[in-house]
Design a protein around this motif. Sequence first.
Motif, mmCIF file in Angstrom:
data_model
loop_
_atom_site.group_PDB
_atom_site.id
_atom_site.type_symbol
_atom_site.label_atom_id
_atom_site.label_comp_id
_atom_site.label_asym_id
_atom_site.label_seq_id
_atom_site.Cartn_x
_atom_site.Cartn_y
_atom_site.Cartn_z
ATOM 1 N N TRP A 53 6.950 -47.824 21.817
ATOM 2 C CA TRP A 53 6.606 -49.078 21.168
ATOM 3 C C TRP A 53 7.305 -50.294 21.750
ATOM 4 C CZ3 TRP A 53 2.329 -49.380 18.831
ATOM 5 C CH2 TRP A 53 2.021 -50.512 18.067
ATOM 6 N N ASN A 54 8.602 -50.196 21.935
ATOM 7 C CA ASN A 54 9.353 -51.357 22.390
ATOM 8 C C ASN A 54 9.218 -51.633 23.881
ATOM 9 O OD1 ASN A 54 10.271 -51.894 19.812
ATOM 10 N ND2 ASN A 54 12.215 -50.805 20.103
ATOM 11 N N SER A 55 9.337 -50.611 24.686
ATOM 12 C CA SER A 55 9.306 -50.791 26.130
ATOM 13 C C SER A 55 7.903 -50.795 26.708
ATOM 14 C CB SER A 55 10.136 -49.708 26.817
ATOM 15 O OG SER A 55 9.556 -48.435 26.625
ATOM 16 N N GLY A 56 6.973 -50.176 26.019
ATOM 17 C CA GLY A 56 5.613 -50.127 26.507
ATOM 18 C C GLY A 56 5.377 -49.128 27.621
ATOM 19 N N ARG A 57 6.271 -48.174 27.777
ATOM 20 C CA ARG A 57 6.046 -47.129 28.771
ATOM 21 C C ARG A 57 4.872 -46.271 28.334
ATOM 22 N NH1 ARG A 57 11.467 -46.873 27.829
ATOM 23 N NH2 ARG A 57 11.279 -44.823 26.814
ATOM 24 N N THR A 58 4.012 -45.969 29.269
ATOM 25 C CA THR A 58 2.799 -45.227 28.949
ATOM 26 C C THR A 58 2.716 -43.934 29.732
ATOM 27 O OG1 THR A 58 1.490 -46.404 30.619
ATOM 28 C CG2 THR A 58 1.564 -47.343 28.401
ATOM 29 N N TYR A 59 2.029 -42.995 29.145
ATOM 30 C CA TYR A 59 1.805 -41.693 29.749
ATOM 31 C C TYR A 59 0.381 -41.276 29.434
ATOM 32 C CZ TYR A 59 6.863 -41.943 29.700
ATOM 33 O OH TYR A 59 8.160 -42.365 29.860
ATOM 34 N N ALA A 60 -0.220 -40.584 30.362
ATOM 35 C CA ALA A 60 -1.591 -40.142 30.170
ATOM 36 C C ALA A 60 -1.801 -38.772 30.789
ATOM 37 C CB ALA A 60 -2.572 -41.145 30.784
ATOM 38 N N ALA A 61 -2.656 -38.011 30.169
ATOM 39 C CA ALA A 61 -3.003 -36.704 30.702
ATOM 40 C C ALA A 61 -3.796 -36.854 31.989
ATOM 41 C CB ALA A 61 -3.811 -35.920 29.672
ATOM 42 N N ASP A 62 -3.659 -35.877 32.856
ATOM 43 C CA ASP A 62 -4.370 -35.922 34.127
ATOM 44 C C ASP A 62 -5.878 -36.033 33.938
ATOM 45 O OD1 ASP A 62 -2.135 -33.597 35.846
ATOM 46 O OD2 ASP A 62 -1.994 -35.750 35.506
ATOM 47 N N SER A 63 -6.381 -35.439 32.886
ATOM 48 C CA SER A 63 -7.810 -35.425 32.658
ATOM 49 C C SER A 63 -8.390 -36.800 32.338
ATOM 50 C CB SER A 63 -8.153 -34.450 31.529
ATOM 51 O OG SER A 63 -7.501 -34.816 30.326
ATOM 52 N N VAL A 64 -7.531 -37.739 31.962
ATOM 53 C CA VAL A 64 -8.029 -39.059 31.581
ATOM 54 C C VAL A 64 -7.455 -40.183 32.429
ATOM 55 C CG1 VAL A 64 -8.352 -38.265 29.219
ATOM 56 C CG2 VAL A 64 -6.263 -39.503 29.833
ATOM 57 N N LYS A 65 -6.546 -39.874 33.324
ATOM 58 C CA LYS A 65 -5.958 -40.906 34.168
ATOM 59 C C LYS A 65 -7.031 -41.619 34.974
ATOM 60 C CE LYS A 65 -1.293 -39.070 34.806
ATOM 61 N NZ LYS A 65 -0.334 -38.476 35.766
ATOM 62 N N GLY A 66 -6.919 -42.932 34.999
ATOM 63 C CA GLY A 66 -7.898 -43.736 35.698
ATOM 64 C C GLY A 66 -9.095 -44.103 34.854
ATOM 65 N N ARG A 67 -9.231 -43.475 33.699
ATOM 66 C CA ARG A 67 -10.354 -43.761 32.812
ATOM 67 C C ARG A 67 -9.909 -44.300 31.454
ATOM 68 N NH1 ARG A 67 -13.538 -39.854 31.049
ATOM 69 N NH2 ARG A 67 -11.918 -38.228 31.148
ATOM 70 N N PHE A 68 -8.828 -43.755 30.937
ATOM 71 C CA PHE A 68 -8.328 -44.155 29.625
ATOM 72 C C PHE A 68 -7.056 -44.970 29.792
ATOM 73 C CE2 PHE A 68 -10.115 -40.344 27.006
ATOM 74 C CZ PHE A 68 -11.372 -40.600 27.526
ATOM 75 N N THR A 69 -6.895 -45.955 28.943
ATOM 76 C CA THR A 69 -5.702 -46.783 28.950
ATOM 77 C C THR A 69 -5.197 -46.960 27.529
ATOM 78 O OG1 THR A 69 -6.483 -48.015 30.893
ATOM 79 C CG2 THR A 69 -4.694 -48.990 29.603
ATOM 80 N N ILE A 70 -3.930 -46.666 27.331
ATOM 81 C CA ILE A 70 -3.318 -46.872 26.031
ATOM 82 C C ILE A 70 -2.545 -48.184 26.050
ATOM 83 C CG2 ILE A 70 -1.203 -45.595 26.591
ATOM 84 C CD1 ILE A 70 -1.223 -44.586 23.669
ATOM 85 N N SER A 71 -2.589 -48.895 24.959
ATOM 86 C CA SER A 71 -1.876 -50.153 24.847
ATOM 87 C C SER A 71 -1.513 -50.383 23.392
ATOM 88 C CB SER A 71 -2.713 -51.320 25.386
ATOM 89 O OG SER A 71 -3.909 -51.472 24.640
ATOM 90 N N ARG A 72 -0.680 -51.370 23.158
ATOM 91 C CA ARG A 72 -0.300 -51.668 21.784
ATOM 92 C C ARG A 72 -0.194 -53.161 21.568
ATOM 93 N NH1 ARG A 72 3.607 -53.294 25.309
ATOM 94 N NH2 ARG A 72 5.777 -53.076 24.534
ATOM 95 N N ASP A 73 -0.338 -53.546 20.331
ATOM 96 C CA ASP A 73 -0.158 -54.914 19.894
ATOM 97 C C ASP A 73 0.942 -54.874 18.848
ATOM 98 O OD1 ASP A 73 -0.266 -57.424 18.595
ATOM 99 O OD2 ASP A 73 -2.370 -57.663 19.129
ATOM 100 N N ASN A 74 2.121 -55.289 19.231
ATOM 101 C CA ASN A 74 3.269 -55.189 18.338
ATOM 102 C C ASN A 74 3.077 -55.996 17.053
ATOM 103 O OD1 ASN A 74 4.330 -53.687 20.407
ATOM 104 N ND2 ASN A 74 6.136 -54.979 20.731
ATOM 105 N N ALA A 75 2.505 -57.174 17.189
ATOM 106 C CA ALA A 75 2.321 -58.033 16.030
ATOM 107 C C ALA A 75 1.385 -57.410 15.007
ATOM 108 C CB ALA A 75 1.800 -59.397 16.464
#
Length: 126
Positions: A53-75
Amino acid sequence: QVQLVESGGGLVQAGGSLRLSCVASGRTFSRYAMGWFRQAPGKEREFVAAITWNSGRTYAADSVKGRFTISRDNAKNTVYLQMNSLKPEDTAVYYCASKLTWYSDYDLTTASYDYWGQGTQVTVSS
């Protein structure tokens, strides 16, 4: 303690896109992580993506890399999963989850989360 509500699932044609949202409410800690998992009929729940949440480091499974993107809106206390180039194999119930403590970021790729949403169905037609 924490309530998670997913939205944005639905039916989409192969190659299309969807954006899933997960709103967290209730008491939370200053540091936590949120992740997305999915489970298809007859299969085990699998990791899709996670974000600290704070740093915004992201991780994704190999099956979705390049297609899925995770993000957050802290507010808004909301995490998103942007899904592009969807395939029929992506069809599953997608779950949002939150994790309060962990020893390493690698732990975020496992299903050892503390709170889970009810899931939202994503169906990709061919």
